[in-house]
Scaffold this motif. Structure first.
Motif, mmCIF file in Angstrom:
data_model
loop_
_atom_site.group_PDB
_atom_site.id
_atom_site.type_symbol
_atom_site.label_atom_id
_atom_site.label_comp_id
_atom_site.label_asym_id
_atom_site.label_seq_id
_atom_site.Cartn_x
_atom_site.Cartn_y
_atom_site.Cartn_z
ATOM 1 N N VAL A 33 0.859 -1.180 0.000
ATOM 2 C CA VAL A 33 0.000 0.000 0.000
ATOM 3 C C VAL A 33 0.900 1.237 0.000
ATOM 4 O O VAL A 33 1.818 1.342 0.810
ATOM 5 C CB VAL A 33 -0.911 0.055 1.240
ATOM 6 C CG1 VAL A 33 -1.857 1.236 1.157
ATOM 7 C CG2 VAL A 33 -1.670 -1.233 1.417
ATOM 8 N N GLN A 34 0.611 2.142 -0.918
ATOM 9 C CA GLN A 34 1.306 3.430 -0.980
ATOM 10 C C GLN A 34 0.234 4.510 -0.963
ATOM 11 O O GLN A 34 -0.773 4.391 -1.660
ATOM 12 C CB GLN A 34 2.123 3.528 -2.270
ATOM 13 C CG GLN A 34 3.163 2.443 -2.404
ATOM 14 C CD GLN A 34 3.767 2.398 -3.799
ATOM 15 O OE1 GLN A 34 3.581 3.286 -4.616
ATOM 16 N NE2 GLN A 34 4.504 1.326 -4.076
ATOM 17 N N THR A 35 0.445 5.523 -0.135
ATOM 18 C CA THR A 35 -0.527 6.619 -0.076
ATOM 19 C C THR A 35 0.173 7.952 -0.313
ATOM 20 O O THR A 35 1.367 8.099 -0.067
ATOM 21 C CB THR A 35 -1.250 6.676 1.287
ATOM 22 O OG1 THR A 35 -0.290 6.890 2.324
ATOM 23 C CG2 THR A 35 -2.052 5.421 1.550
ATOM 24 N N ASP A 36 -0.613 8.895 -0.798
ATOM 25 C CA ASP A 36 -0.154 10.270 -0.955
ATOM 26 C C ASP A 36 -1.136 11.138 -0.194
ATOM 27 O O ASP A 36 -2.292 11.240 -0.610
ATOM 28 C CB ASP A 36 -0.122 10.659 -2.430
ATOM 29 C CG ASP A 36 0.330 12.101 -2.639
ATOM 30 O OD1 ASP A 36 0.936 12.678 -1.710
ATOM 31 O OD2 ASP A 36 0.062 12.648 -3.718
ATOM 32 N N ALA A 40 -0.286 6.957 6.450
ATOM 33 C CA ALA A 40 -1.657 6.550 6.770
ATOM 34 C C ALA A 40 -1.651 5.166 7.428
ATOM 35 O O ALA A 40 -0.717 4.389 7.265
ATOM 36 C CB ALA A 40 -2.505 6.518 5.504
ATOM 37 N N THR A 53 1.932 4.010 6.129
ATOM 38 C CA THR A 53 2.277 3.758 4.732
ATOM 39 C C THR A 53 3.505 4.564 4.347
ATOM 40 O O THR A 53 3.746 5.620 4.937
ATOM 41 C CB THR A 53 1.105 4.132 3.815
ATOM 42 O OG1 THR A 53 0.773 5.503 4.022
ATOM 43 C CG2 THR A 53 -0.091 3.240 4.054
ATOM 44 N N ILE A 69 -8.247 2.844 4.819
ATOM 45 C CA ILE A 69 -7.042 3.653 4.962
ATOM 46 C C ILE A 69 -7.432 4.980 5.612
ATOM 47 O O ILE A 69 -8.309 5.686 5.109
ATOM 48 C CB ILE A 69 -6.391 3.871 3.587
ATOM 49 C CG1 ILE A 69 -6.071 2.507 2.985
ATOM 50 C CG2 ILE A 69 -5.155 4.743 3.694
ATOM 51 C CD1 ILE A 69 -5.819 2.513 1.513
ATOM 52 N N LYS A 71 -6.084 8.607 7.848
ATOM 53 C CA LYS A 71 -5.031 9.543 8.265
ATOM 54 C C LYS A 71 -5.722 10.790 8.800
ATOM 55 O O LYS A 71 -6.678 11.283 8.203
ATOM 56 C CB LYS A 71 -4.116 9.888 7.096
ATOM 57 C CG LYS A 71 -2.965 10.827 7.487
ATOM 58 C CD LYS A 71 -1.969 10.973 6.354
ATOM 59 C CE LYS A 71 -0.905 11.994 6.680
ATOM 60 N NZ LYS A 71 0.138 11.492 7.540
ATOM 61 N N VAL A 124 -3.050 4.980 -3.338
ATOM 62 C CA VAL A 124 -4.223 5.748 -2.927
ATOM 63 C C VAL A 124 -3.841 7.204 -2.677
ATOM 64 O O VAL A 124 -2.915 7.493 -1.924
ATOM 65 C CB VAL A 124 -4.834 5.150 -1.638
ATOM 66 C CG1 VAL A 124 -6.045 5.947 -1.186
ATOM 67 C CG2 VAL A 124 -5.191 3.684 -1.849
ATOM 68 N N LYS A 125 -4.560 8.123 -3.326
ATOM 69 C CA LYS A 125 -4.397 9.562 -3.087
ATOM 70 C C LYS A 125 -5.458 9.958 -2.073
ATOM 71 O O LYS A 125 -6.653 9.851 -2.327
ATOM 72 C CB LYS A 125 -4.591 10.348 -4.384
ATOM 73 C CG LYS A 125 -4.659 11.838 -4.179
ATOM 74 C CD LYS A 125 -3.495 12.529 -4.812
ATOM 75 C CE LYS A 125 -3.602 14.029 -4.740
ATOM 76 N NZ LYS A 125 -3.184 14.603 -3.495
ATOM 77 N N LEU A 126 -5.016 10.365 -0.893
ATOM 78 C CA LEU A 126 -5.950 10.760 0.159
ATOM 79 C C LEU A 126 -6.404 12.201 -0.065
ATOM 80 O O LEU A 126 -5.605 13.059 -0.429
ATOM 81 C CB LEU A 126 -5.290 10.618 1.530
ATOM 82 C CG LEU A 126 -4.874 9.191 1.903
ATOM 83 C CD1 LEU A 126 -4.077 9.184 3.195
ATOM 84 C CD2 LEU A 126 -6.095 8.293 2.021
#
Length: 156
Positions: A33-36, A40, A53, A69, A71, A124-126
């Protein structure tokens, strides 16, 4: 006697090739999992977690789950994860078919070794939480001053 030995070697070789994907790929994989922005928390519907993440969680290849996810300051995001037959898994299963290891095919399919999780990695772009602008404070309503009581009139 030599033909019996050859048959035994051939059977041993075929048996060692059965369940090729299970042997070469295993039944678990790292789901990433990678988030921006990063940092997160991830929680899956199976109860697995990662505190920050980017991260990877070891999951069975045949899993299907939902990841939540979160944050602080961002909207909660969810990802639905399924599985599909992978290129490497299909090769392992095909190897079983060619060698005649029908038992191996069954093992690969039942164990999930021929599958890959998708999406993997999940990117995933938060989105920042939307803040509701506070309504301006209403000015206090003017108060009506009490009119002086009429003076008593004599003789009335």
């Amino acid at each position: 006697m030599k033909s019996v030995a050859r048959i035994a070697v051939a059977v041993s070789a075929a048996a060692s090739l059965s369940a090729c994907a299970t042997v070469t790929r295993g039944t678990n994989t790292a789901w990433e999992v990678q988030t921006d922005p990063a940092g997160a928390t991830v929680t899956t519907s199976h109860g697995h977690q990662c505190p920050s993440t980017p991260c990877a969680i070891k999951m069975p290849r045949k899993s299907e789950f939902t990841a939540t996810i979160t944050k602080e300051g961002y909207e909660t995001a969810t990802v639905s994860v399924t599985n599909k037959v992978a290129g490497g898994g299909a090769v392992g299963v095909a190897g079983n078919v060619l060698v005649g290891g029908i038992i191996g095919v069954g093992v690969d399919v039942a164990s999930g070794a021929a599958l890959d999780l998708t999406p993997n990695p999940a990117i995933v772009k938060l989105e920042p939480k939307k803040t509701v602008a506070a309504a301006p404070a209403a000015a206090p309503a003017p108060t009506a001053e009490a009119a002086p009581a009429p003076a008593a009139q004599p003789g009335a």
